[in-house]
Design a protein around this motif. Structure first.
Motif, PDB file in Angstrom:
ATOM      1  N   HIS A  92       2.595  18.319 -11.501  1.00 21.27           N
ATOM      2  CA  HIS A  92       2.323  19.567 -10.770  1.00 21.27           C
ATOM      3  C   HIS A  92       0.924  19.578 -10.147  1.00 21.27           C
ATOM      4  N   TYR A  93       0.520  18.436  -9.577  1.00 27.01           N
ATOM      5  CA  TYR A  93      -0.728  18.349  -8.824  1.00 27.01           C
ATOM      6  C   TYR A  93      -0.397  18.329  -7.336  1.00 27.01           C
ATOM      7  N   LYS A  94      -1.199  19.034  -6.530  1.00 30.12           N
ATOM      8  CA  LYS A  94      -0.948  19.177  -5.104  1.00 30.12           C
ATOM      9  C   LYS A  94      -2.016  18.430  -4.299  1.00 30.12           C
ATOM     10  N   GLU A  95      -1.632  17.938  -3.120  1.00 30.19           N
ATOM     11  CA  GLU A  95      -2.558  17.148  -2.307  1.00 30.19           C
ATOM     12  C   GLU A  95      -3.583  18.024  -1.593  1.00 30.19           C
ATOM     13  N   ILE A  96      -4.813  17.513  -1.518  1.00 29.75           N
ATOM     14  CA  ILE A  96      -5.872  18.118  -0.720  1.00 29.75           C
ATOM     15  C   ILE A  96      -6.450  17.038   0.178  1.00 29.75           C
ATOM     16  N   ARG A  97      -6.801  17.406   1.406  1.00 33.53           N
ATOM     17  CA  ARG A  97      -7.407  16.474   2.358  1.00 33.53           C
ATOM     18  C   ARG A  97      -8.736  17.054   2.834  1.00 33.53           C
ATOM     19  N   THR A  98      -9.809  16.339   2.579  1.00 29.14           N
ATOM     20  CA  THR A  98     -11.150  16.802   2.955  1.00 29.14           C
ATOM     21  C   THR A  98     -11.713  15.881   4.041  1.00 29.14           C
ATOM     22  N   PRO A  99     -12.796  16.313   4.742  1.00 33.25           N
ATOM     23  CA  PRO A  99     -13.348  15.497   5.826  1.00 33.25           C
ATOM     24  C   PRO A  99     -13.854  14.140   5.360  1.00 33.25           C
TER      25      PRO A  99
ATOM     26  N   TRP B 236       0.841  -1.205   0.000  1.00 29.04           N
ATOM     27  CA  TRP B 236       0.000   0.000   0.000  1.00 29.04           C
ATOM     28  C   TRP B 236       0.872   1.250   0.000  1.00 29.04           C
ATOM     29  N   GLN B 237       1.863   1.263   0.863  1.00 29.03           N
ATOM     30  CA  GLN B 237       2.749   2.422   0.945  1.00 29.03           C
ATOM     31  C   GLN B 237       3.501   2.636  -0.362  1.00 29.03           C
ATOM     32  N   TYR B 238       3.913   1.550  -0.975  1.00 31.06           N
ATOM     33  CA  TYR B 238       4.634   1.614  -2.250  1.00 31.06           C
ATOM     34  C   TYR B 238       3.760   2.251  -3.324  1.00 31.06           C
ATOM     35  N   ILE B 239       2.489   1.808  -3.405  1.00 28.66           N
ATOM     36  CA  ILE B 239       1.554   2.363  -4.396  1.00 28.66           C
ATOM     37  C   ILE B 239       1.326   3.846  -4.130  1.00 28.66           C
ATOM     38  N   GLU B 240       1.114   4.194  -2.867  1.00 29.50           N
ATOM     39  CA  GLU B 240       0.848   5.592  -2.519  1.00 29.50           C
ATOM     40  C   GLU B 240       2.025   6.487  -2.894  1.00 29.50           C
ATOM     41  N   VAL B 241       3.234   6.029  -2.611  1.00 25.30           N
ATOM     42  CA  VAL B 241       4.425   6.818  -2.938  1.00 25.30           C
ATOM     43  C   VAL B 241       4.553   6.999  -4.447  1.00 25.30           C
ATOM     44  N   LYS B 242       4.346   5.928  -5.194  1.00 28.31           N
ATOM     45  CA  LYS B 242       4.466   6.003  -6.654  1.00 28.31           C
ATOM     46  C   LYS B 242       3.415   6.935  -7.249  1.00 28.31           C
ATOM     47  N   ALA B 243       2.165   6.813  -6.787  1.00 25.49           N
ATOM     48  CA  ALA B 243       1.087   7.654  -7.313  1.00 25.49           C
ATOM     49  C   ALA B 243       1.337   9.123  -6.995  1.00 25.49           C
ATOM     50  N   LYS B 244       1.787   9.403  -5.769  1.00 24.15           N
ATOM     51  CA  LYS B 244       2.063  10.788  -5.383  1.00 24.15           C
ATOM     52  C   LYS B 244       3.234  11.362  -6.176  1.00 24.15           C
ATOM     53  N   GLU B 245       4.214  10.537  -6.465  1.00 21.48           N
ATOM     54  CA  GLU B 245       5.365  11.009  -7.228  1.00 21.48           C
ATOM     55  C   GLU B 245       4.954  11.362  -8.660  1.00 21.48           C
ATOM     56  N   VAL B 246       4.084  10.557  -9.264  1.00 19.44           N
ATOM     57  CA  VAL B 246       3.580  10.894 -10.599  1.00 19.44           C
ATOM     58  C   VAL B 246       2.818  12.212 -10.550  1.00 19.44           C
ATOM     59  N   CYS B 247       1.970  12.392  -9.526  1.00 19.91           N
ATOM     60  CA  CYS B 247       1.224  13.640  -9.390  1.00 19.91           C
ATOM     61  C   CYS B 247       2.173  14.828  -9.238  1.00 19.91           C
ATOM     62  N   ARG B 248       3.254  14.634  -8.510  1.00 14.31           N
ATOM     63  CA  ARG B 248       4.224  15.720  -8.344  1.00 14.31           C
ATOM     64  C   ARG B 248       4.831  16.133  -9.681  1.00 14.31           C
ATOM     65  N   THR B 249       5.150  15.174 -10.529  1.00 12.24           N
ATOM     66  CA  THR B 249       5.748  15.509 -11.830  1.00 12.24           C
ATOM     67  C   THR B 249       4.750  16.218 -12.741  1.00 12.24           C
TER      68      THR B 249
ATOM     69  N   LEU C 108      -5.356  19.156  -8.213  1.00 15.78           N
ATOM     70  CA  LEU C 108      -5.364  18.545  -6.887  1.00 15.78           C
ATOM     71  C   LEU C 108      -5.398  17.019  -6.983  1.00 15.78           C
ATOM     72  N   TYR C 109      -4.853  16.366  -5.957  1.00 20.98           N
ATOM     73  CA  TYR C 109      -5.058  14.929  -5.796  1.00 20.98           C
ATOM     74  C   TYR C 109      -5.409  14.640  -4.343  1.00 20.98           C
ATOM     75  N   TYR C 110      -6.077  13.523  -4.120  1.00 21.79           N
ATOM     76  CA  TYR C 110      -6.494  13.147  -2.767  1.00 21.79           C
ATOM     77  C   TYR C 110      -6.358  11.640  -2.602  1.00 21.79           C
ATOM     78  N   GLN C 111      -6.368  11.222  -1.363  1.00 22.13           N
ATOM     79  CA  GLN C 111      -6.289   9.804  -1.039  1.00 22.13           C
ATOM     80  C   GLN C 111      -6.925   9.588   0.311  1.00 22.13           C
ATOM     81  N   GLY C 112      -7.736   8.535   0.433  1.00 17.82           N
ATOM     82  CA  GLY C 112      -8.338   8.271   1.728  1.00 17.82           C
ATOM     83  C   GLY C 112      -9.482   7.284   1.646  1.00 17.82           C
TER      84      GLY C 112
END
Length: 422
Positions: free
Chosen positions: A35-42, A20-33, A105-109
């Motif tokens: 230029h998408y930023k993380e958002i966290r909603t309730p 799970w951590q591996y997938i999350e890191v890879k997905a976030k790294e693609v989003c970074r390239t 934006l990107y999100y995860q949860g």
């Protein structure tokens, strides 16, 4: 009394959580390239958000939401999907006024839907999603599609295919809607109760019915592509042209219907395209939406996004034998013998960790042989042996586990030495 985990949920234990951590890191790294930023909603929102944002005619709102009344007599719902919450935040935080548009934006949860649990479908599931809000340019559609495909490529999952369709603009959808009503109405009594209720409200949702998918009228239903106006045709052609330029392969499927009411123009799914995936082959879905931000009190603002279930992605990775990310090994395991050595080991562990070295020691007062076995189980790269003799000499014996080579290191130099071995 034994208490069990709720049906449709799961515990993710060490040994599994690393994937799970591996997938999350890879997905976030693609989003970074991209230029998408993380958002966290309730995790929970006012129920009205999903009724308005997702749509009253959807299965999600009608059958699947976890809704409760709080102590203030307000109706609240555990979020069943991520886009509505992101759009709510976009409006409430006035992101439409940001000078940099579109807002990417990107999100995860965790998301929550009361469904019949089965492989790849949970009542609490983890979703990773992307939204680009504020541009009507077909190029942003192509970018979002490329981002989604890049995540699967980065994870090594090449047996996937992009399925594409256009739902057109409002004029095109209205024309298609009328054609669907005329097509299904004479025989609507042959369909399930859900389809009958949707005929006038949202006939497009009939095409997404799982109960009546084999009905002959489904195969002969009017295609949205035959009802696109010139503007919608040009938009769809531009998206396809851009994908062709990027070398991203896709298939056009005029029967593709997304389950949420806010989609217009581009709609897509990424499907597993190979053996071993099981019955559920849809890995990712999304599309362009118009009117969602406006419905939530903001200005007329277009957007496009997608989301995928990490559980379902893991199923695909396992089917292809790609579920073994590199394991993070322990840098050092300290084998301590005697009370004084164990006290010293506790201090060394603290110093090593402050220096960025991953390390551990025995806490069960085991013999030396058992401690070495523990070091093997933890896949420690080095084992440091500390006993009374070593303390008297001011040294520690450091053994490289792979080669068996052993070296005496002064205690005063041990932390620096282990830093150098990382």
């Amino acid at each position: 009394m034994s208490i069990h985990i709720p049906r449709g949920t799961q515990d993710i234990l060490p040994g599994d959580v690393e994937l799970w951590q591996y997938i999350e890191v890879k997905a976030k790294e693609v989003c970074r390239t991209y230029h998408y930023k993380e958002i966290r909603t309730p995790i929970f929102e006012h129920t009205e958000l999903f009724q308005r944002g997702v749509g009253d005619t959807t299965d999600i709102v009608q059958k699947e939401m976890y809704t409760f009344t709080d102590r203030g007599d307000r109706s609240m719902t555990l979020r069943p999907e991520g886009t509505a919450g992101v759009a709510r935040s976009f409006v409430e935080k006035k992101m439409f006024g940001n000078p940099n548009q579109p807002v990417k934006l990107y999100y995860q949860g965790p998301m929550f839907r009361y469904e019949r649990p089965q492989s790849g479908r949970m009542r609490q599931f983890v979703q990773f999603g992307v939204e680009a809000i504020g541009s009507a340019d077909p190029a942003i559609d192509a970018e979002v599609l490329a981002l989604a495909m890049s995540i699967y490529e980065e994870l090594g999952l090449t047996d996937v295919k992009l399925i594409l369709n256009s739902l057109g603009d409002k004029e095109s959808r209205d024309a298609h809607r009328q054609a669907l009503i005329e097509h299904f109405k004479p025989h609507i009594q042959e369909f399930c109760a859900d389809c009958q209720s949707r005929l006038e409200k949202n006939p497009l949702r009939i095409l997404d019915c799982k109960k009546d998918r084999e009905h002959p009228l489904m195969q002969s239903a009017p295609s949205i592509l035959d009802h696109l106006n010139d503007e919608s045709k040009a938009y769809f052609e531009k998206v396809r042209h851009l994908l062709d330029q990027l070398g991203i392969r896709y298939e056009v499927d005029p029967t593709l219907v997304r389950g949420l009411d806010y989609y217009y123009h581009t709609a897509f799914e990424i499907m597993a395209d190979g053996e071993g995936f099981g019955a559920i082959t849809t890995l990712c879905g999304g599309g362009r939406y118009t009117g969602l931000v406006e419905d939530l009190g903001g200005p007329s603002t277009p957007g496009i996004g997608f989301a995928f279930s990490i559980e379902r992605l893991i199923m695909a990775l396992k089917a292809k034998g790609l579920d073994k990310p590199s394991v993070e090994t322990l840098d050092c395991f300290i084998v301590a013998l005697g009370d004084e050595a164990m006290d010293k080991a506790a201090k060394l562990l603290y110093q090593l960790r402050k220096a960025g070295v991953s390390c551990d020691k025995d806490y069960l007062d085991r013999k030396m042989k058992a401690q070495f076995k523990a070091a093997d189980r933890y896949q420690a790269r080095y084992t440091a042996i500390l006993g009374e003799n070593e303390l008297d000499q001011g040294i520690i014996n450091v053994k490289e586990m792979e080669t068996g080579k052993q070296k005496e290191v002064a205690l005063t130099e041990f932390i620096d030495y282990m830093q150098e071995q990382r």
